[in-house]
Design a protein around this motif. Structure first.
Motif, PDB file in Angstrom:
ATOM      1  N   SER A 189      12.909  -6.125   6.867  1.00  0.00           N
ATOM      2  CA  SER A 189      12.171  -5.258   7.800  1.00  0.00           C
ATOM      3  C   SER A 189      12.797  -3.876   7.946  1.00  0.00           C
ATOM      4  O   SER A 189      12.193  -2.976   8.525  1.00  0.00           O
ATOM      5  CB  SER A 189      12.084  -5.928   9.176  1.00  0.00           C
ATOM      6  OG  SER A 189      13.373  -6.200   9.693  1.00  0.00           O
ATOM      7  N   HIS A 190      14.014  -3.694   7.411  1.00  0.00           N
ATOM      8  CA  HIS A 190      14.678  -2.394   7.501  1.00  0.00           C
ATOM      9  C   HIS A 190      14.136  -1.397   6.484  1.00  0.00           C
ATOM     10  O   HIS A 190      14.458  -0.200   6.550  1.00  0.00           O
ATOM     11  CB  HIS A 190      16.179  -2.563   7.243  1.00  0.00           C
ATOM     12  CG  HIS A 190      16.492  -3.090   5.880  1.00  0.00           C
ATOM     13  ND1 HIS A 190      16.289  -4.413   5.521  1.00  0.00           N
ATOM     14  CD2 HIS A 190      16.976  -2.476   4.761  1.00  0.00           C
ATOM     15  CE1 HIS A 190      16.635  -4.588   4.265  1.00  0.00           C
ATOM     16  NE2 HIS A 190      17.051  -3.425   3.769  1.00  0.00           N
ATOM     17  N   ILE A 191      13.312  -1.851   5.567  1.00  0.00           N
ATOM     18  CA  ILE A 191      12.849  -0.993   4.477  1.00  0.00           C
ATOM     19  C   ILE A 191      11.840   0.043   4.967  1.00  0.00           C
ATOM     20  O   ILE A 191      10.908  -0.270   5.701  1.00  0.00           O
ATOM     21  CB  ILE A 191      12.221  -1.845   3.356  1.00  0.00           C
ATOM     22  CG1 ILE A 191      13.286  -2.698   2.665  1.00  0.00           C
ATOM     23  CG2 ILE A 191      11.490  -0.967   2.342  1.00  0.00           C
ATOM     24  CD1 ILE A 191      14.333  -1.914   1.915  1.00  0.00           C
ATOM     25  N   HIS A 192      12.052   1.285   4.527  1.00  0.00           N
ATOM     26  CA  HIS A 192      11.077   2.349   4.741  1.00  0.00           C
ATOM     27  C   HIS A 192      10.239   2.485   3.476  1.00  0.00           C
ATOM     28  O   HIS A 192      10.749   2.931   2.442  1.00  0.00           O
ATOM     29  CB  HIS A 192      11.775   3.681   5.030  1.00  0.00           C
ATOM     30  CG  HIS A 192      12.601   3.686   6.268  1.00  0.00           C
ATOM     31  ND1 HIS A 192      12.056   3.727   7.539  1.00  0.00           N
ATOM     32  CD2 HIS A 192      13.954   3.637   6.439  1.00  0.00           C
ATOM     33  CE1 HIS A 192      13.019   3.723   8.432  1.00  0.00           C
ATOM     34  NE2 HIS A 192      14.181   3.657   7.796  1.00  0.00           N
ATOM     35  N   LEU A 193       8.984   2.057   3.531  1.00  0.00           N
ATOM     36  CA  LEU A 193       8.084   2.349   2.427  1.00  0.00           C
ATOM     37  C   LEU A 193       7.671   3.807   2.526  1.00  0.00           C
ATOM     38  O   LEU A 193       7.390   4.311   3.618  1.00  0.00           O
ATOM     39  CB  LEU A 193       6.855   1.441   2.476  1.00  0.00           C
ATOM     40  CG  LEU A 193       7.105  -0.061   2.263  1.00  0.00           C
ATOM     41  CD1 LEU A 193       5.789  -0.825   2.335  1.00  0.00           C
ATOM     42  CD2 LEU A 193       7.805  -0.322   0.936  1.00  0.00           C
ATOM     43  N   CYS A 194       7.643   4.481   1.390  1.00  0.00           N
ATOM     44  CA  CYS A 194       7.339   5.916   1.350  1.00  0.00           C
ATOM     45  C   CYS A 194       6.115   6.149   0.469  1.00  0.00           C
ATOM     46  O   CYS A 194       6.251   6.380  -0.746  1.00  0.00           O
ATOM     47  CB  CYS A 194       8.531   6.704   0.807  1.00  0.00           C
ATOM     48  SG  CYS A 194      10.075   6.462   1.730  1.00  0.00           S
ATOM     49  N   PRO A 195       4.908   6.060   1.034  1.00  0.00           N
ATOM     50  CA  PRO A 195       3.714   6.345   0.241  1.00  0.00           C
ATOM     51  C   PRO A 195       3.762   7.773  -0.287  1.00  0.00           C
ATOM     52  O   PRO A 195       4.042   8.710   0.459  1.00  0.00           O
ATOM     53  CB  PRO A 195       2.563   6.168   1.242  1.00  0.00           C
ATOM     54  CG  PRO A 195       3.138   5.341   2.355  1.00  0.00           C
ATOM     55  CD  PRO A 195       4.581   5.719   2.427  1.00  0.00           C
ATOM     56  N   GLU A 196       3.491   7.918  -1.580  1.00  0.00           N
ATOM     57  CA  GLU A 196       3.671   9.215  -2.227  1.00  0.00           C
ATOM     58  C   GLU A 196       2.353   9.969  -2.365  1.00  0.00           C
ATOM     59  O   GLU A 196       1.327   9.385  -2.727  1.00  0.00           O
ATOM     60  CB  GLU A 196       4.288   9.014  -3.618  1.00  0.00           C
ATOM     61  CG  GLU A 196       4.583  10.307  -4.348  1.00  0.00           C
ATOM     62  CD  GLU A 196       5.303  10.105  -5.668  1.00  0.00           C
ATOM     63  OE1 GLU A 196       5.632  11.104  -6.315  1.00  0.00           O
ATOM     64  OE2 GLU A 196       5.544   8.934  -6.040  1.00  0.00           O
ATOM     65  N   VAL A 197       2.399  11.260  -2.095  1.00  0.00           N
ATOM     66  CA  VAL A 197       1.266  12.129  -2.409  1.00  0.00           C
ATOM     67  C   VAL A 197       1.120  12.188  -3.925  1.00  0.00           C
ATOM     68  O   VAL A 197       2.086  12.474  -4.640  1.00  0.00           O
ATOM     69  CB  VAL A 197       1.486  13.541  -1.834  1.00  0.00           C
ATOM     70  CG1 VAL A 197       0.419  14.504  -2.367  1.00  0.00           C
ATOM     71  CG2 VAL A 197       1.450  13.511  -0.316  1.00  0.00           C
ATOM     72  N   MET A 198      -0.092  11.921  -4.413  1.00  0.00           N
ATOM     73  CA  MET A 198      -0.305  11.787  -5.847  1.00  0.00           C
ATOM     74  C   MET A 198      -0.918  13.048  -6.446  1.00  0.00           C
ATOM     75  O   MET A 198      -1.587  13.824  -5.767  1.00  0.00           O
ATOM     76  CB  MET A 198      -1.200  10.584  -6.126  1.00  0.00           C
ATOM     77  CG  MET A 198      -0.613   9.265  -5.612  1.00  0.00           C
ATOM     78  SD  MET A 198       1.054   8.950  -6.245  1.00  0.00           S
ATOM     79  CE  MET A 198       0.709   8.806  -7.987  1.00  0.00           C
ATOM     80  N   GLY A 199      -0.706  13.222  -7.763  1.00  0.00           N
ATOM     81  CA  GLY A 199      -1.080  14.467  -8.414  1.00  0.00           C
ATOM     82  C   GLY A 199      -2.399  14.470  -9.151  1.00  0.00           C
ATOM     83  O   GLY A 199      -2.871  15.528  -9.567  1.00  0.00           O
ATOM     84  N   LYS A 200      -3.017  13.296  -9.344  1.00  0.00           N
ATOM     85  CA  LYS A 200      -4.290  13.220 -10.051  1.00  0.00           C
ATOM     86  C   LYS A 200      -5.422  12.929  -9.079  1.00  0.00           C
ATOM     87  O   LYS A 200      -5.268  12.136  -8.150  1.00  0.00           O
ATOM     88  CB  LYS A 200      -4.220  12.140 -11.135  1.00  0.00           C
ATOM     89  CG  LYS A 200      -3.208  12.453 -12.229  1.00  0.00           C
ATOM     90  CD  LYS A 200      -3.143  11.352 -13.269  1.00  0.00           C
ATOM     91  CE  LYS A 200      -2.101  11.679 -14.336  1.00  0.00           C
ATOM     92  NZ  LYS A 200      -1.954  10.603 -15.341  1.00  0.00           N
ATOM     93  N   LYS A 201      -6.559  13.542  -9.345  1.00  0.00           N
ATOM     94  CA  LYS A 201      -7.663  13.461  -8.392  1.00  0.00           C
ATOM     95  C   LYS A 201      -8.280  12.072  -8.299  1.00  0.00           C
ATOM     96  O   LYS A 201      -8.925  11.756  -7.298  1.00  0.00           O
ATOM     97  CB  LYS A 201      -8.733  14.491  -8.766  1.00  0.00           C
ATOM     98  CG  LYS A 201      -8.252  15.933  -8.614  1.00  0.00           C
ATOM     99  CD  LYS A 201      -9.331  16.928  -8.980  1.00  0.00           C
ATOM    100  CE  LYS A 201      -8.827  18.355  -8.801  1.00  0.00           C
ATOM    101  NZ  LYS A 201      -9.859  19.361  -9.165  1.00  0.00           N
ATOM    102  N   ASN A 202      -8.074  11.230  -9.307  1.00  0.00           N
ATOM    103  CA  ASN A 202      -8.625   9.875  -9.256  1.00  0.00           C
ATOM    104  C   ASN A 202      -7.663   8.881  -8.605  1.00  0.00           C
ATOM    105  O   ASN A 202      -7.930   7.682  -8.579  1.00  0.00           O
ATOM    106  CB  ASN A 202      -9.015   9.400 -10.661  1.00  0.00           C
ATOM    107  CG  ASN A 202      -7.814   9.214 -11.580  1.00  0.00           C
ATOM    108  OD1 ASN A 202      -6.720   9.704 -11.288  1.00  0.00           O
ATOM    109  ND2 ASN A 202      -8.010   8.515 -12.683  1.00  0.00           N
ATOM    110  N   GLN A 203      -6.543   9.382  -8.106  1.00  0.00           N
ATOM    111  CA  GLN A 203      -5.565   8.521  -7.437  1.00  0.00           C
ATOM    112  C   GLN A 203      -5.704   8.631  -5.925  1.00  0.00           C
ATOM    113  O   GLN A 203      -5.988   9.709  -5.391  1.00  0.00           O
ATOM    114  CB  GLN A 203      -4.143   8.913  -7.845  1.00  0.00           C
ATOM    115  CG  GLN A 203      -3.838   8.668  -9.317  1.00  0.00           C
ATOM    116  CD  GLN A 203      -2.493   9.252  -9.721  1.00  0.00           C
ATOM    117  OE1 GLN A 203      -2.178  10.388  -9.396  1.00  0.00           O
ATOM    118  NE2 GLN A 203      -1.696   8.474 -10.442  1.00  0.00           N
TER     119      GLN A 203
END
Length: 281
Positions: A141-155
């Motif tokens: 539970s200590h984990i920080h998930l870091c959703p990433e801003v993506m570079g392709k328009k279909n992502q």
């Protein structure tokens, strides 16, 4: 404290005769750097023994370690087997980043596939919430998930979507990849005001205190009409974005961000260049 470091090992690391990643922390500290991101992007092959060696060296040299989860994660995929694989990639990354002495895992959330945007976003949000339920059950539970801003328009993962995902759980820290923002926006980051607007949006969504813990990916980038094509180096003068536009805002606003450089082959050298720019402000 703001920290700078590379994603993986520079070509110069191997050219100097080093062969193993547990040698990287001492090498990075000699350059004045203090962060290191280990990539599981193409699969998880790191043993616990090797992770322990890296962790010991990172602790000895005050290097903050993060990890990048496999690129194959796609929570928008409605196929139960494929979604289960995505959860497994997150869980394995979380276990190993813990062994590495870190607590941040950068994740690519998903792609549009043949779904509507509403369907894909709903699947991704549910996937992130379920991933945390599983991490909690595993004692991670200590984990920080870091959703990433993506570079392709279909992502999945423009700036607004990424910030919305981070509102699902306070443990999540956005990974703002400024190269991806630049590519997705067809060269959107050219002036200081462009970077200021990104930080303003971040703070408005998550609050100033949480925004200050930001996870940053930075490099220059080549792009097409579809978005990201490939990461470049700071020596590639024809490509942006440029860190000197962002550095003054990070300093003025007291950010304690982790700035990870993803330049192609010169990630440590370009991370040091960013560190020098920041301290010269």
């Amino acid at each position: 404290m703001i920290r700078f470091g590379p994603a993986g090992n520079s070509e110069s690391f191997y050219a100097a005769g080093y062969k193993a990643s547990h040698q990287a922390p001492a090498w990075l500290r000699q350059m004045g750097l203090s962060a290191y991101e280990y990539s599981f992007g193409r699969g998880i092959g790191l043993s616990l023994e090797a992770a322990d060696k890296i962790a010991l060296e990172a602790k000895a040299h005050d290097i903050a370690v993060s990890a990048h989860a496999p690129y194959f994660i796609n929570f928008s995929n409605p196929d139960p087997e494929k979604r289960e694989n995505s959860f497994r990639y997150v869980e394995d990354s979380a276990r190993l980043v813990t062994a590495l002495g870190g607590d941040r895992v950068v994740v690519h959330v998903g792609a549009m596939m043949k779904l509507t945007e509403e369907e894909a976003l709903k699947n991704c949000a549910r996937g992130l919430k379920d991933a945390y339920l599983r991490l909690d059950d595993l004692g991670l539970s200590h984990i920080h998930l870091c959703p990433e801003v993506m570079g392709k328009k279909n992502q999945i993962g423009d700036l607004a979507q990424t910030l919305a995902f981070c509102q699902l759980d306070e443990r999540m820290i956005p990974c703002i990849d400024f190269a991806h923002l630049h590519a997705r926006g067809q060269g959107a980051l050219n002036e200081p005001a462009d970077f200021e607007r990104v930080l303003d949006a971040l703070e408005a969504s998550l609050g100033v205190d949480r925004a200050r813990q930001l996870h940053i990916h930075f490099s220059t980038i080549e792009y097409t009409a579809a978005g990201e094509k490939r990461h470049r180096t700071f020596a590639d003068a024809d490509f942006g974005p440029r860190f000197h536009h962002l550095a003054p805002f990070l300093k003025a606003r007291g950010y304690q961000a982790r700035v990870i450089c993803e330049s192609k082959g010169t990630m440590a050298e370009d991370a040091k260049a960013m560190m020098d720019i920041y301290h010269a402000v």
